[in-house]
Write a protein that holds these residues in place. Structure first.
Motif, PDB file in Angstrom:
ATOM      1  N   GLU A 182       0.840  -1.200   0.000  1.00  0.00           N
ATOM      2  CA  GLU A 182       0.000   0.000   0.000  1.00  0.00           C
ATOM      3  C   GLU A 182       0.872   1.247   0.000  1.00  0.00           C
ATOM      4  O   GLU A 182       0.566   2.234  -0.678  1.00  0.00           O
ATOM      5  N   ASP A 183       1.973   1.199   0.720  1.00  0.00           N
ATOM      6  CA  ASP A 183       2.904   2.321   0.724  1.00  0.00           C
ATOM      7  C   ASP A 183       3.540   2.514  -0.644  1.00  0.00           C
ATOM      8  O   ASP A 183       3.723   3.644  -1.107  1.00  0.00           O
ATOM      9  N   TRP A 184       3.851   1.428  -1.333  1.00  0.00           N
ATOM     10  CA  TRP A 184       4.465   1.514  -2.660  1.00  0.00           C
ATOM     11  C   TRP A 184       3.473   1.958  -3.737  1.00  0.00           C
ATOM     12  O   TRP A 184       3.816   2.734  -4.622  1.00  0.00           O
ATOM     13  N   LEU A 185       2.241   1.433  -3.659  1.00  0.00           N
ATOM     14  CA  LEU A 185       1.339   1.474  -4.811  1.00  0.00           C
ATOM     15  C   LEU A 185       0.009   2.176  -4.573  1.00  0.00           C
ATOM     16  O   LEU A 185      -0.732   2.407  -5.525  1.00  0.00           O
ATOM     17  N   GLY A 186      -0.311   2.483  -3.334  1.00  0.00           N
ATOM     18  CA  GLY A 186      -1.603   3.085  -3.038  1.00  0.00           C
ATOM     19  C   GLY A 186      -2.643   2.048  -2.653  1.00  0.00           C
ATOM     20  O   GLY A 186      -2.423   0.840  -2.774  1.00  0.00           O
ATOM     21  N   PRO A 187      -3.812   2.484  -2.214  1.00  0.00           N
ATOM     22  CA  PRO A 187      -4.807   1.578  -1.620  1.00  0.00           C
ATOM     23  C   PRO A 187      -5.465   0.600  -2.584  1.00  0.00           C
ATOM     24  O   PRO A 187      -5.971  -0.442  -2.148  1.00  0.00           O
ATOM     25  N   ASN A 188      -5.484   0.893  -3.883  1.00  0.00           N
ATOM     26  CA  ASN A 188      -6.202   0.009  -4.811  1.00  0.00           C
ATOM     27  C   ASN A 188      -5.598  -1.383  -4.889  1.00  0.00           C
ATOM     28  O   ASN A 188      -6.307  -2.352  -5.185  1.00  0.00           O
ATOM     29  N   VAL A 189      -4.301  -1.513  -4.652  1.00  0.00           N
ATOM     30  CA  VAL A 189      -3.681  -2.833  -4.721  1.00  0.00           C
ATOM     31  C   VAL A 189      -4.289  -3.781  -3.694  1.00  0.00           C
ATOM     32  O   VAL A 189      -4.368  -4.996  -3.909  1.00  0.00           O
ATOM     33  N   LEU A 190      -4.778  -3.233  -2.589  1.00  0.00           N
ATOM     34  CA  LEU A 190      -5.343  -4.079  -1.535  1.00  0.00           C
ATOM     35  C   LEU A 190      -6.723  -4.617  -1.906  1.00  0.00           C
ATOM     36  O   LEU A 190      -7.250  -5.493  -1.218  1.00  0.00           O
ATOM     37  N   LEU A 244       1.048   6.146 -10.659  1.00  0.00           N
ATOM     38  CA  LEU A 244       0.902   6.001  -9.211  1.00  0.00           C
ATOM     39  C   LEU A 244      -0.005   7.104  -8.690  1.00  0.00           C
ATOM     40  O   LEU A 244       0.079   8.252  -9.144  1.00  0.00           O
ATOM     41  N   PRO A 245      -0.864   6.790  -7.699  1.00  0.00           N
ATOM     42  CA  PRO A 245      -1.116   5.447  -7.171  1.00  0.00           C
ATOM     43  C   PRO A 245      -1.752   4.540  -8.218  1.00  0.00           C
ATOM     44  O   PRO A 245      -2.253   5.017  -9.232  1.00  0.00           O
ATOM     45  N   SER A 246      -1.725   3.237  -7.965  1.00  0.00           N
ATOM     46  CA  SER A 246      -2.282   2.285  -8.930  1.00  0.00           C
ATOM     47  C   SER A 246      -3.759   2.582  -9.168  1.00  0.00           C
ATOM     48  O   SER A 246      -4.482   3.023  -8.281  1.00  0.00           O
ATOM     49  N   LYS A 247      -4.204   2.321 -10.399  1.00  0.00           N
ATOM     50  CA  LYS A 247      -5.526   2.750 -10.847  1.00  0.00           C
ATOM     51  C   LYS A 247      -6.651   1.832 -10.376  1.00  0.00           C
ATOM     52  O   LYS A 247      -7.777   2.270 -10.174  1.00  0.00           O
ATOM     53  N   ASP A 248      -6.345   0.560 -10.228  1.00  0.00           N
ATOM     54  CA  ASP A 248      -7.346  -0.409  -9.788  1.00  0.00           C
ATOM     55  C   ASP A 248      -6.622  -1.649  -9.286  1.00  0.00           C
ATOM     56  O   ASP A 248      -5.383  -1.696  -9.275  1.00  0.00           O
ATOM     57  N   ALA A 249      -7.405  -2.654  -8.885  1.00  0.00           N
ATOM     58  CA  ALA A 249      -6.805  -3.844  -8.294  1.00  0.00           C
ATOM     59  C   ALA A 249      -5.886  -4.566  -9.267  1.00  0.00           C
ATOM     60  O   ALA A 249      -4.778  -4.993  -8.906  1.00  0.00           O
ATOM     61  N   GLY A 250      -6.326  -4.716 -10.525  1.00  0.00           N
ATOM     62  CA  GLY A 250      -5.517  -5.425 -11.513  1.00  0.00           C
ATOM     63  C   GLY A 250      -4.224  -4.705 -11.835  1.00  0.00           C
ATOM     64  O   GLY A 250      -3.171  -5.330 -11.972  1.00  0.00           O
ATOM     65  N   HIS A 251      -4.303  -3.390 -11.976  1.00  0.00           N
ATOM     66  CA  HIS A 251      -3.094  -2.599 -12.226  1.00  0.00           C
ATOM     67  C   HIS A 251      -2.150  -2.687 -11.031  1.00  0.00           C
ATOM     68  O   HIS A 251      -0.940  -2.876 -11.183  1.00  0.00           O
ATOM     69  N   GLY A 252      -2.711  -2.588  -9.838  1.00  0.00           N
ATOM     70  CA  GLY A 252      -1.871  -2.608  -8.644  1.00  0.00           C
ATOM     71  C   GLY A 252      -1.159  -3.917  -8.422  1.00  0.00           C
ATOM     72  O   GLY A 252       0.034  -3.946  -8.109  1.00  0.00           O
ATOM     73  N   ILE A 253      -1.855  -5.042  -8.605  1.00  0.00           N
ATOM     74  CA  ILE A 253      -1.255  -6.339  -8.287  1.00  0.00           C
ATOM     75  C   ILE A 253      -0.173  -6.737  -9.284  1.00  0.00           C
ATOM     76  O   ILE A 253       0.660  -7.593  -8.997  1.00  0.00           O
ATOM     77  N   HIS A 254      -0.161  -6.072 -10.473  1.00  0.00           N
ATOM     78  CA  HIS A 254       0.850  -6.360 -11.497  1.00  0.00           C
ATOM     79  C   HIS A 254       1.716  -5.131 -11.796  1.00  0.00           C
ATOM     80  O   HIS A 254       2.326  -5.054 -12.865  1.00  0.00           O
ATOM     81  N   HIS A 255       1.791  -4.204 -10.886  1.00  0.00           N
ATOM     82  CA  HIS A 255       2.417  -2.899 -11.146  1.00  0.00           C
ATOM     83  C   HIS A 255       3.925  -3.022 -11.396  1.00  0.00           C
ATOM     84  O   HIS A 255       4.619  -3.786 -10.719  1.00  0.00           O
TER      85      HIS A 255
END
Length: 300
Positions: A182-190, A244-255
């Motif tokens: 979350e610190d690296w990518l923002g809340p959407n990764v979670l 950044l921050p990641s745009k959505d869950a899919g973007h975040g998990i593969h950022h």
């Protein structure tokens, strides 16, 4: 006989390549049990060549939640042409089988394949792993983690080494710790269920509520925490959206920032690490992951 598409996209290889129509390649050994669980099965393609053959192992993605070893077998053709045998594995899935199950299953698959070295003509010193997404996370963990071999185990498979000579990772997670990413990518990764399902929680809210309970698992199964200068080489491939921050869950998990973080740490400790992000980072030695893996598997 099924034919593969003439244009093949591989996140692991990180490129699109044209080829003649390649017939689907039936495995030499199919659905071989490597452990006691239903999903502990693998397929194996035995390469021709003099002497024991190197081995490429594919670990499927799917967030540790889904996926299957059944892939387009055309991806194995470049390896088989070079005299490199191939294997593809299934493993137990979360949340019913939380960590360490998916990753330790993959480790056991390597041990099982080593135990078959004489029978299947495998060069046990030249085994490499690769996968996309969660398969990439597992591949990096296997590359960077200490050997799990237990010389005193009553099961002879568990006496074999889990170490590999190289790994290639496509859009892989170098950390699964929710507080780190979350610190690296923002809340959407979670929002991606991989993070909470990995520890058997039904929601990210529950995973965070019980964070102290799961902290050790999150630390242990984040490859970033295990890299040092003695580890074998790694090749990572990501897409080029650095937003950044990641745009959505899919973007975040593969950022791609996952790769940037790992590359920075690897460079700091003197670990050979190649990072391919179009327009951002490239390897001076290898054009793609397939070229990298073949070079490492055929190295003397």
């Amino acid at each position: 006989m099924k034919l593969a598409l003439t244009l093949v996209f591989s996140l692991t290889a990180g490129f699109v390549y044209a080829q003649d129509e390649v017939p689907e390649l039936p495995p030499t050994h199919a659905d071989v049990a490597y452990g006691p669980f239903e999903r502990n099965v693998l397929d194996f393609w035995q390469a021709e060549g003099e002497g024991p053959r190197p081995l490429f192992i594919h670990i499927h993605g799917g967030g540790w939640v889904g996926g299957d070893k059944k892939q387009k077998t055309s991806q194995y053709a470049p390896y088989l042409k070079q005299g490199i045998s191939c294997a593809s594995i299934n493993y137990r899935l979360t949340p019913a089988n939380p960590l360490p199950a998916p990753v330790h299953d993959a480790a056991r698959a390597i041990q099982f394949l080593r135990s078959k070295a004489a029978e299947w003509n495998i060069d046990s010193k030249h085994i490499a792993v690769s996968g996309g997404s969660a398969g990439a996370c597992t591949s990096m963990w296997l590359l960077l983690h200490d050997d799990l071999a237990d010389p005193k185990a009553t099961d002879p498979v568990l006496r074999e080494s889990t170490r590999v000579c190289a790994a290639a990772a496509g859009v892989g997670q170098v950390s699964i710790d929710p507080k780190v990413i979350e610190d690296w990518l923002g809340p959407n990764v979670l929002k991606h269920r991989m993070i909470n399902f990995a520890v058997g929680e039904t929601s990210i809210e529950k995973a965070l509520e019980n964070y102290d309970k799961h902290r050790a698992l999150y630390f242990e199964f984040s490859p970033y925490n295990h890299v040092d200068g003695q580890d074998p080489p790694l090749f990572m491939t990501y897409r080029d959206d650095m937003t950044l921050p990641s745009k959505d869950a899919g973007h975040g998990i593969h950022h791609p920032v996952y790769g940037v973080k790992m590359k920075e740490k690897s460079d700091t400790v003197g670990h050979e690490c190649h990072l391919l992000i179009p327009g951002y980072s490239k390897s001076d030695q290898y054009a793609n992951a397939t070229e990298f893996l073949i070079a490492k598997l055929l190295a003397k």
